[in-house]
Design a protein around this motif. Structure first.
Motif, short mmCIF file in Angstrom:
data_model
loop_
_atom_site.label_atom_id
_atom_site.label_comp_id
_atom_site.label_asym_id
_atom_site.label_seq_id
_atom_site.Cartn_x
_atom_site.Cartn_y
_atom_site.Cartn_z
N PHE A 1 -4.54 -18.90 8.18
CA PHE A 1 -5.58 -18.60 9.16
C PHE A 1 -5.30 -17.29 9.87
CE2 PHE A 1 -7.05 -18.75 13.56
CZ PHE A 1 -8.42 -18.82 13.35
N GLU A 2 -4.05 -17.09 10.28
CA GLU A 2 -3.67 -15.87 11.01
C GLU A 2 -3.89 -14.63 10.15
OE1 GLU A 2 -1.72 -18.61 10.93
OE2 GLU A 2 -1.94 -19.26 13.01
N GLU A 3 -3.54 -14.73 8.84
CA GLU A 3 -3.73 -13.59 7.94
C GLU A 3 -5.22 -13.28 7.75
OE1 GLU A 3 0.17 -13.96 5.04
OE2 GLU A 3 -1.51 -15.35 4.76
N ARG A 4 -6.04 -14.35 7.60
CA ARG A 4 -7.49 -14.13 7.47
C ARG A 4 -8.07 -13.53 8.73
NH1 ARG A 4 -9.81 -19.66 5.38
NH2 ARG A 4 -7.78 -20.45 5.94
N LEU A 5 -7.61 -13.99 9.89
CA LEU A 5 -8.09 -13.45 11.16
C LEU A 5 -7.70 -11.97 11.30
CD1 LEU A 5 -9.50 -13.92 13.86
CD2 LEU A 5 -7.31 -14.70 14.79
N ALA A 6 -6.47 -11.65 10.96
CA ALA A 6 -6.01 -10.26 11.04
C ALA A 6 -6.83 -9.37 10.10
CB ALA A 6 -4.52 -10.16 10.71
N LYS A 7 -7.10 -9.87 8.89
CA LYS A 7 -7.91 -9.12 7.92
C LYS A 7 -9.31 -8.90 8.46
CE LYS A 7 -9.65 -9.42 3.21
NZ LYS A 7 -9.81 -10.25 2.03
N PHE A 8 -9.89 -9.95 9.03
CA PHE A 8 -11.23 -9.85 9.60
C PHE A 8 -11.27 -8.82 10.73
CE2 PHE A 8 -14.08 -11.11 13.06
CZ PHE A 8 -15.31 -11.00 12.42
N LEU A 9 -10.31 -8.88 11.64
CA LEU A 9 -10.26 -7.94 12.76
C LEU A 9 -10.10 -6.50 12.29
CD1 LEU A 9 -8.09 -9.98 15.29
CD2 LEU A 9 -10.54 -9.48 15.44
N LYS A 10 -9.25 -6.29 11.29
CA LYS A 10 -9.04 -4.94 10.76
C LYS A 10 -10.34 -4.40 10.14
CE LYS A 10 -6.44 -2.29 7.41
NZ LYS A 10 -5.93 -2.34 6.08
#
Length: 131
Positions: A99-108
């Motif tokens: 989840f954290e990796e997907r969130l970071a990808k989305f934010l970037k």
């Protein structure tokens, strides 16, 4: 033939009103409500149907009084209906990420899009910084 819910038949438009069209199917008259004429919004039913038109209809309900509700749009073949979207395919693309990796990808990706939009807007109004 006995009329049953789910049956698709050919009928003839016998009357048109502002709220729908009355269609004769096998000697009985049923109503196609204006919302059941097409997959798109119908403002004026007369732009879609005329009296004596032959139409394919699906029986969607028969009430206790014997009133028949019909649909033209539900009688259309699936190929002329909107395409179904495979939402699972989109999920599988990111399924290996936490989840954290997907969130970071989305934010970037979001930040990159915002910066691109700001840059384009600045160029449009002549306020972009020169590099």
């Amino acid at each position: 033939m006995t009329l049953k819910v789910g049956t698709i038949l050919e009928g003839t438009v016998v009357n048109i009103t502002n709220f729908g069209a009355f269609v004769d199917v096998e000697g009985k008259t049923g109503l196609v409500h204006i919302s059941e004429v097409a997959d798109t919004y119908v403002k004026d039913i007369r732009q879609h149907l005329k009296e004596k038109d032959k139409v394919k209809v699906k029986i969607i309900a028969i009430d206790e009084q014997g009133k028949i509700s019909l649909s033209i749009r539900q009688a259309m073949p699936k190929s002329s209906r909107p395409v179904e979207i495979d939402w699972q395919g989109e999920r599988n693309k990111n399924s290996g990420l936490s989840f954290e990796e997907r969130l970071a990808k989305f934010l970037k990706e979001s930040e990159e899009r915002i910066q691109d939009l700001k840059h384009r807007e600045g160029r449009r109004y002549g306020t972009a910084s020169r590099r």
